[in-house]
Every structure is written in structure tokens, then in C-alpha cells.
Design a protein around this motif. Structure first.
Motif, PDB file in Angstrom:
ATOM      1  N   ILE A 162       0.856  -1.197   0.000  1.00  0.00           N
ATOM      2  CA  ILE A 162       0.000   0.000   0.000  1.00  0.00           C
ATOM      3  C   ILE A 162       0.884   1.237   0.000  1.00  0.00           C
ATOM      4  O   ILE A 162       1.564   1.518   0.992  1.00  0.00           O
ATOM      5  CB  ILE A 162      -0.873   0.029   1.275  1.00  0.00           C
ATOM      6  N   MET A 205       0.720   4.687   0.389  1.00  0.00           N
ATOM      7  CA  MET A 205       0.026   5.929   0.753  1.00  0.00           C
ATOM      8  C   MET A 205       0.996   6.887   1.457  1.00  0.00           C
ATOM      9  O   MET A 205       1.313   7.946   0.926  1.00  0.00           O
ATOM     10  CB  MET A 205      -1.176   5.629   1.653  1.00  0.00           C
ATOM     11  N   SER A 206       1.492   6.521   2.667  1.00  0.00           N
ATOM     12  CA  SER A 206       2.291   7.454   3.486  1.00  0.00           C
ATOM     13  C   SER A 206       3.577   7.882   2.789  1.00  0.00           C
ATOM     14  O   SER A 206       4.152   7.134   2.005  1.00  0.00           O
ATOM     15  CB  SER A 206       2.674   6.790   4.811  1.00  0.00           C
ATOM     16  N   GLY A 209       1.696  11.513   6.706  1.00  0.00           N
ATOM     17  CA  GLY A 209       1.180  10.262   7.252  1.00  0.00           C
ATOM     18  C   GLY A 209      -0.276  10.482   7.604  1.00  0.00           C
ATOM     19  O   GLY A 209      -1.190  10.185   6.834  1.00  0.00           O
ATOM     20  N   SER A 210      -0.484  11.107   8.775  1.00  0.00           N
ATOM     21  CA  SER A 210      -1.859  11.408   9.201  1.00  0.00           C
ATOM     22  C   SER A 210      -2.530  12.333   8.197  1.00  0.00           C
ATOM     23  O   SER A 210      -3.692  12.148   7.835  1.00  0.00           O
ATOM     24  CB  SER A 210      -1.837  12.095  10.569  1.00  0.00           C
ATOM     25  N   TRP A 220       7.239   3.798   5.050  1.00  0.00           N
ATOM     26  CA  TRP A 220       6.573   2.798   5.921  1.00  0.00           C
ATOM     27  C   TRP A 220       5.744   1.817   5.101  1.00  0.00           C
ATOM     28  O   TRP A 220       4.729   1.311   5.572  1.00  0.00           O
ATOM     29  CB  TRP A 220       5.657   3.443   6.972  1.00  0.00           C
ATOM     30  N   THR A 221       6.162   1.569   3.862  1.00  0.00           N
ATOM     31  CA  THR A 221       5.355   0.704   2.993  1.00  0.00           C
ATOM     32  C   THR A 221       5.599  -0.755   3.363  1.00  0.00           C
ATOM     33  O   THR A 221       6.656  -1.317   3.062  1.00  0.00           O
ATOM     34  CB  THR A 221       5.739   0.943   1.518  1.00  0.00           C
ATOM     35  N   SER A 222       4.619  -1.364   4.041  1.00  0.00           N
ATOM     36  CA  SER A 222       4.786  -2.748   4.513  1.00  0.00           C
ATOM     37  C   SER A 222       4.975  -3.704   3.345  1.00  0.00           C
ATOM     38  O   SER A 222       4.215  -3.668   2.374  1.00  0.00           O
ATOM     39  CB  SER A 222       3.561  -3.191   5.321  1.00  0.00           C
ATOM     40  N   PHE A 235       8.853  -3.110   6.792  1.00  0.00           N
ATOM     41  CA  PHE A 235       8.423  -1.941   6.029  1.00  0.00           C
ATOM     42  C   PHE A 235       9.602  -1.208   5.405  1.00  0.00           C
ATOM     43  O   PHE A 235      10.739  -1.422   5.793  1.00  0.00           O
ATOM     44  CB  PHE A 235       7.453  -1.019   6.753  1.00  0.00           C
ATOM     45  N   LEU A 288      -0.646   3.022  15.299  1.00  0.00           N
ATOM     46  CA  LEU A 288      -0.100   3.857  14.219  1.00  0.00           C
ATOM     47  C   LEU A 288      -0.522   3.313  12.857  1.00  0.00           C
ATOM     48  O   LEU A 288      -1.110   4.023  12.041  1.00  0.00           O
ATOM     49  CB  LEU A 288       1.441   3.860  14.288  1.00  0.00           C
ATOM     50  N   ARG A 289      -0.194   2.037  12.598  1.00  0.00           N
ATOM     51  CA  ARG A 289      -0.452   1.449  11.274  1.00  0.00           C
ATOM     52  C   ARG A 289      -1.955   1.548  10.960  1.00  0.00           C
ATOM     53  O   ARG A 289      -2.793   1.339  11.836  1.00  0.00           O
ATOM     54  CB  ARG A 289       0.023  -0.009  11.233  1.00  0.00           C
ATOM     55  N   THR A 319      -3.523   6.652  12.910  1.00  0.00           N
ATOM     56  CA  THR A 319      -3.237   6.765  14.349  1.00  0.00           C
ATOM     57  C   THR A 319      -4.530   6.945  15.139  1.00  0.00           C
ATOM     58  O   THR A 319      -5.568   7.345  14.599  1.00  0.00           O
ATOM     59  CB  THR A 319      -2.312   7.965  14.650  1.00  0.00           C
ATOM     60  N   GLU A 355      -5.299   9.213  17.285  1.00  0.00           N
ATOM     61  CA  GLU A 355      -5.802  10.595  17.331  1.00  0.00           C
ATOM     62  C   GLU A 355      -6.614  10.902  16.070  1.00  0.00           C
ATOM     63  O   GLU A 355      -7.673  11.526  16.137  1.00  0.00           O
ATOM     64  CB  GLU A 355      -4.639  11.583  17.455  1.00  0.00           C
ATOM     65  N   ILE A 356      -6.102  10.435  14.929  1.00  0.00           N
ATOM     66  CA  ILE A 356      -6.794  10.700  13.667  1.00  0.00           C
ATOM     67  C   ILE A 356      -8.134   9.956  13.639  1.00  0.00           C
ATOM     68  O   ILE A 356      -9.170  10.502  13.229  1.00  0.00           O
ATOM     69  CB  ILE A 356      -5.897  10.283  12.473  1.00  0.00           C
TER      70      ILE A 356
HETATM   71  C1  LIG Z   1       3.792  -1.159  11.354  1.00  0.00           C
HETATM   72  C2  LIG Z   1       3.395  -0.094  10.394  1.00  0.00           C
HETATM   73  C3  LIG Z   1       3.063  -0.430   9.111  1.00  0.00           C
HETATM   74  C4  LIG Z   1       2.703   0.566   8.195  1.00  0.00           C
HETATM   75  N1  LIG Z   1       2.407   0.199   6.904  1.00  0.00           N
HETATM   76  C5  LIG Z   1       2.096   1.151   6.000  1.00  0.00           C
HETATM   77  C6  LIG Z   1       1.852   0.808   4.640  1.00  0.00           C
HETATM   78  O1  LIG Z   1       1.927  -0.372   4.278  1.00  0.00           O
HETATM   79  N2  LIG Z   1       1.575   1.789   3.753  1.00  0.00           N
HETATM   80  C7  LIG Z   1       1.485   3.093   4.132  1.00  0.00           C
HETATM   81  O2  LIG Z   1       1.190   3.921   3.280  1.00  0.00           O
HETATM   82  N3  LIG Z   1       1.732   3.475   5.410  1.00  0.00           N
HETATM   83  C8  LIG Z   1       2.031   2.536   6.357  1.00  0.00           C
HETATM   84  N4  LIG Z   1       2.294   2.886   7.651  1.00  0.00           N
HETATM   85  C9  LIG Z   1       2.301   4.298   7.996  1.00  0.00           C
HETATM   86  C10 LIG Z   1       1.152   4.765   8.876  1.00  0.00           C
HETATM   87  O3  LIG Z   1      -0.039   4.813   8.131  1.00  0.00           O
HETATM   88  C11 LIG Z   1       1.569   6.114   9.444  1.00  0.00           C
HETATM   89  O4  LIG Z   1       2.631   5.875  10.357  1.00  0.00           O
HETATM   90  C12 LIG Z   1       0.459   6.819  10.148  1.00  0.00           C
HETATM   91  O5  LIG Z   1      -0.542   7.193   9.243  1.00  0.00           O
HETATM   92  C13 LIG Z   1       0.964   8.070  10.905  1.00  0.00           C
HETATM   93  O6  LIG Z   1       1.698   8.873  10.054  1.00  0.00           O
HETATM   94  P1  LIG Z   1       3.147   9.436  10.482  1.00  0.00           P
HETATM   95  O7  LIG Z   1       3.965   8.233  10.892  1.00  0.00           O
HETATM   96  O8  LIG Z   1       3.655  10.287   9.393  1.00  0.00           O
HETATM   97  O9  LIG Z   1       2.909  10.264  11.803  1.00  0.00           O
HETATM   98  P2  LIG Z   1       2.373  11.763  11.873  1.00  0.00           P
HETATM   99  O10 LIG Z   1       1.242  11.950  10.935  1.00  0.00           O
HETATM  100  O11 LIG Z   1       3.535  12.676  11.767  1.00  0.00           O
HETATM  101  O12 LIG Z   1       1.804  11.804  13.347  1.00  0.00           O
HETATM  102  C14 LIG Z   1       2.646  11.868  14.502  1.00  0.00           C
HETATM  103  C15 LIG Z   1       1.759  11.988  15.729  1.00  0.00           C
HETATM  104  O13 LIG Z   1       0.993  13.204  15.671  1.00  0.00           O
HETATM  105  C16 LIG Z   1      -0.398  12.905  15.770  1.00  0.00           C
HETATM  106  N5  LIG Z   1      -1.175  13.784  14.903  1.00  0.00           N
HETATM  107  C17 LIG Z   1      -0.923  14.086  13.606  1.00  0.00           C
HETATM  108  N6  LIG Z   1      -1.874  14.900  13.122  1.00  0.00           N
HETATM  109  C18 LIG Z   1      -2.759  15.123  14.121  1.00  0.00           C
HETATM  110  C19 LIG Z   1      -3.981  15.876  14.242  1.00  0.00           C
HETATM  111  N7  LIG Z   1      -4.475  16.541  13.225  1.00  0.00           N
HETATM  112  N8  LIG Z   1      -4.627  15.827  15.432  1.00  0.00           N
HETATM  113  C20 LIG Z   1      -4.142  15.128  16.484  1.00  0.00           C
HETATM  114  N9  LIG Z   1      -2.979  14.421  16.444  1.00  0.00           N
HETATM  115  C21 LIG Z   1      -2.309  14.399  15.276  1.00  0.00           C
HETATM  116  C22 LIG Z   1      -0.548  11.473  15.291  1.00  0.00           C
HETATM  117  O14 LIG Z   1      -1.713  10.863  15.799  1.00  0.00           O
HETATM  118  C23 LIG Z   1       0.726  10.839  15.822  1.00  0.00           C
HETATM  119  O15 LIG Z   1       0.574  10.469  17.164  1.00  0.00           O
HETATM  120  C24 LIG Z   1       2.652   1.918   8.593  1.00  0.00           C
HETATM  121  C25 LIG Z   1       2.982   2.250   9.908  1.00  0.00           C
HETATM  122  C26 LIG Z   1       3.360   1.277  10.803  1.00  0.00           C
HETATM  123  C27 LIG Z   1       3.716   1.666  12.206  1.00  0.00           C
END
Ligand SMILES: Cc1cc2nc3c(=O)[nH]c(=O)nc-3n(C[C@H](O)[C@H](O)[C@H](O)COP(=O)(O)OP(=O)(O)OC[C@H]3O[C@@H](n4cnc5c(N)ncnc54)[C@H](O)[C@@H]3O)c2cc1C
Length: 380
Positions: free
Chosen positions: A130, A132-133, A138-139, A163-165, A216, A361-362, A365, A367-368
Motif C-alpha cells: 500500500i 500511501m504514506s 502520514g496522518s 513505511w510501505t509494509s 516496512f 499507528l499502522r 493513528t 488521534e486521527i
Molecule cells: C507497522 C506499520 C506499518 C505501516 N504500513 C504502511 C503501509 O503499508 N503503507 C502506508 O502507506 N503506510 C504505512 N504505515 C504508515 C502509517 O499509516 C503512518 O505511520 C500513520 O498514518 C501516521 O503517520 P506518520 O507516521 O507520518 O505520523 P504523523 O502523521 O507525523 O503523526 C505523529 C503523531 O501526531 C499525531 N497527529 C498528527 N496529526 C494530528 C492531528 N491533526 N490531530 C491530532 N494528532 C495528530 C498522530 O496521531 C501521531 O501520534 C505503517 C505504519 C506502521 C507503524
């Protein structure tokens, strides 16, 4: 506040008969697999196992027969997933393709792509990832910057996914790219692409996680050229397509059963004469039973063609909380700690403690997800 209804969903006799069949298959196929390996749950992967499951007709269960699928009901599929997760089967090689990439292609891809790929997915032959990120998105997924530009007869991709698994071993990615950088809002001008991971210009670099695994990756795209038919769905409709995909990603039983092995080990180690143990384990089981009803409710809504994004977010948020509480309960009840070895409970505990932070997170998150729930209820 808007009303929220989770309609009860009953499993019929067909489903229970299928459950017995799946249990017998798993008891034989997974005999002798240690608890700590089963604890990997849907992040564990064995391509041979996926092929065996495909041969049973238990991948692509909802796909049309025309494309090698089995046209089984959503609830029959649910039962198979539950049994696979409860047994700690190594389903990672086909999980993403079966859960979301296959359904997405069935909905939006052209006939040629469907004929070429869906039967292979149903046989358990294809791994999807997938895309996306990204490093700064991410969020706030709609802020992605990776670009897809039109070129003669196709598209050119540039950018980085993070973070693409499973990217290093995937055959295909379904990736979200910005096709119109001048669109009015950041949610517009996004499109999804089917990307063969062998295409020149793609590099997948594995990243070590807390457990030392490298599942990932950071995936870079440098002037990657795709044919015109790599576009999935309509140009510019990527955001709507991705949100539908996330509902499939967030609502399944893997969102509350990925730590089930730790619960099973706790049940084995518990004494019925220890009231504290009985009460705490009973609480966990009650929470799982509630989440199961919610998740089954989502399966029912999806089967009726609805998009229950709010409920899916609730299942994922509550499921992650429950699963992150599980190691705390194990520590409280049995004093098990990371690094201690000797019993299956010790080993499964060590694994789960290190895996658990990623649960919230995966897939989005906590919060989101809470924001989506609040909006869905009309509270913000
Ligand atoms: C094991 C694992 C597998 C994954 N696999 C995939 C994958 O296959 N493909 C893919 O595309 N992605 C993947 N991800 C990525 C995952 O979707 C992102 O880590 C996640 O969406 C958070 O994005 P970020 O890491 O950039 O954190 P950020 O978006 O930077 O967030 C950091 C912190 O800030 C908080 N935050 C951010 N914005 C807000 C807001 N508006 N309000 C309140 N709090 C907020 C978040 O909740 C979090 O606690 C994976 C992640 C993990 C851990």
C-alpha cells in the motif's frame, strides 16, 4: 449528535460448518508451529501457506467466479479470517491483496487488468503493498507530494513513499500520487496507480523496526514510467477511492485479534482459583466479544454496499486500545517481562510488547481515528 446504529449480524449454519472445515485444515497445516511464531499473526508470512489457502478457495472468497473468485458471503469470509487469525496463521503474503487491493481493482480497474491479476490474487500468488504514506505525509495523507505526470502514452512517477509494509517483496503496489499540483484543494488532484514493483526506477529500502524485522520500507520513484492503463479509476478521484480502501483496511478482525496469542497463553497459565486473574482475563474476553460484534456489523454493511467509515474507525481505535492493554495485563497478572524466556507466555509477551506500539499507528493513528469518529457523530 448524529445517530449511530450497529446492526447485529448473525452467523448462519453455513458459516459454522465452514468454521469447522477451516479449523481442521489449520490444525493439520500448522501442527507444531511454536506459540511465538503464531504470535506474529497477520504480519507473519509464508508464500507456500498462501498457495495452500488459495487452493482451498479461502482467498478471494468474495471475488466473482468470472475472475477466479468464489462468490462466498461476507460472513463466510469473516469466519475464515477469524480462524486464520485465532490460529496465528502466516497470512501476510496475501493479506493486503485479498483485503483491499483485489476489491479495489475489481471496482476500478479495466477488464484486462482484472483478468490478468484477480485470478492470481485468488490463488494466493500475488503480494501487494500500500503506497500511501510519505516522509512528510502520514496522518495528513492528502498533503502527499509524490508526483505522477502525464507523458506520451502514459505516466512518469517521482517521489518517495514511506513505511510501505512488504514493499521489498511485493509484486505490485497500489500507490497514491498527485496528478494535479494546481488543484483547488489538497484532496483534489490525487490519483491511484497500479505499479509493477519491477519497473525500472523503483528502489525499496527496508527499515528496521523495534523487533529487528525489516518488513516496512522507504520506496523511491525516480522517473518511473508507467503505461496509460496503470491509472486505477478516474484521474483526480484518488481521495475518494483511498477512503473506501481505508474502510476495508480498518474494520476487519485483524484489528482486535492480532495479539490473540498472548491472551491464549494467559488463559493457559491462569489459575481458576486466582480471582484477580479470572476477572482481568474475563474483561479482555468481554471486550473482544464486543469488538467482534462491531466488526461483524461493519462486514454486514460492506456486504450491502455501504461505506461504514465511521464504524470502521471505531473498530480500529477500540481494537488498538485493547491490544495495547493486553501486555500490561500480562505483566500485572503473571509478572512477565520483555527478554524473559523459558515459557511460551514469556516469549509471546516479549514479541507482543515490542509489536504493540505500532498497533495505534499502522492503518491510521488513534488521534486521527478519534477525529473521524467525532466528525462522523457530528460533534465537530
Ligand atoms: C507497522 C506499520 C506499518 C505501516 N504500513 C504502511 C503501509 O503499508 N503503507 C502506508 O502507506 N503506510 C504505512 N504505515 C504508515 C502509517 O499509516 C503512518 O505511520 C500513520 O498514518 C501516521 O503517520 P506518520 O507516521 O507520518 O505520523 P504523523 O502523521 O507525523 O503523526 C505523529 C503523531 O501526531 C499525531 N497527529 C498528527 N496529526 C494530528 C492531528 N491533526 N490531530 C491530532 N494528532 C495528530 C498522530 O496521531 C501521531 O501520534 C505503517 C505504519 C506502521 C507503524
Amino acid at each position: 449528535m448524529q445517530s449511530l446504529a450497529i446492526l447485529p449480524c448473525e452467523l448462519d449454519d453455513n458459516c459454522e460448518a465452514l468454521r469447522e472445515e477451516v479449523r481442521a485444515f489449520l490444525a493439520e497445516t500448522l501442527a507444531g508451529v511454536p506459540a511465538v511464531v503464531r504470535a506474529q499473526n497477520w504480519s507473519g508470512s509464508d508464500p507456500e501457506f498462501s498457495l495452500k489457502l488459495g487452493a482451498q478457495g479461502w482467498i478471494g472468497m468474495r471475488f466473482p467466479k468470472q475472475y477466479g473468485g468464489h462468490e462466498r458471503s461476507a460472513l463466510e469470509r469473516y469466519v475464515v479470517l477469524e480462524e486464520l487469525l485465532a490460529a496465528g496463521a502466516p497470512v501476510g503474503a496475501h493479506w493486503v491483496a485479498d483485503r483491499q487491493s483485489g476489491p479495489l481493482l475489481l471496482r476500478y480497474a479495466n477488464e484486462e487488468t482484472k483478468n490478468a491479476l484477480i485470478p492470481k490474487i485468488a490463488r494466493g500468488e500475488l503480494r501487494f503493498c500500500i503506497g500511501m504514506s510519505e516522509p512528510d505525509s502520514g496522518s495528513d495523507l492528502a498533503s502527499i507530494r509524490s508526483r505522477a505526470e502525464r507523458i506520451d502514452g502514459g505516466w512518469r512517477l517521482n517521489g518517495t513513499k514511506l513505511w510501505t509494509s512488504g514493499a521489498a517483496r511485493a509484486h505490485y503496489m497500489i500507490g497514491l500520487f498527485r496528478t494535479d499540483p494546481n488543484a483547488e484543494s489538497k484532496h483534489q488532484g490525487l490519483s491511484q496507480f497500479l505499479i509493477d514493483m519491477k519497473t525500472p526506477g523503483i528502489t525499496a529500502r527496508p527499515i528496521k523496526d523495534l523487533l529487528g524485522g525489516k518488513h516496512f520500507c522507504e520506496v523511491s520513484f525516480e522517473n518511473v514510467e508507467l503505461k496509460g492503463d496503470a491509472l486505477i479509476g478516474k484521474e483526480g478521484d484518488g481521495w475518494g477511492q483511498v477512503t473506501g480502501e481505508l474502510t476495508l483496511e480498518r474494520s476487519g478482525p485483524e484489528r482486535y485479534l492480532s495479539s490473540i496469542q498472548l491472551l491464549l497463553e494467559m488463559i493457559d497459565a491462569a489459575s481458576k482459583h486466582d480471582t484477580h486473574q479470572v476477572i482481568e482475563i474475563g474483561r479482555l474476553v468481554a471486550d473482544i466479544a464486543t469488538l467482534r460484534q462491531m466488526s461483524l456489523g461493519v462486514a454486514g454493511l460492506l456486504a450491502r454496499g455501504e461505506n461504514p467509515a465511521l464504524l470502521a474507525a471505531m473498530v480500529k481505535e477500540q481494537g488498538a486500545q485493547l491490544e495495547q492493554r493486553m501486555p500490561e495485563v500480562a505483566h500485572d497478572l503473571f509478572g512477565v517481562q520483555v527478554g524473559k524466556t523459558g515459557t511460551p507466555l514469556d516469549e509471546v509477551m516479549s514479541f507482543t510488547v515490542q509489536a504493540a506500539p505500532s498497533f495505534s499507528l499502522r492503518g491510521g493513528t488513534k488521534e486521527i481515528l478519534r477525529g473521524i469518529i467525532a466528525k462522523g457523530l457530528g460533534l465537530v
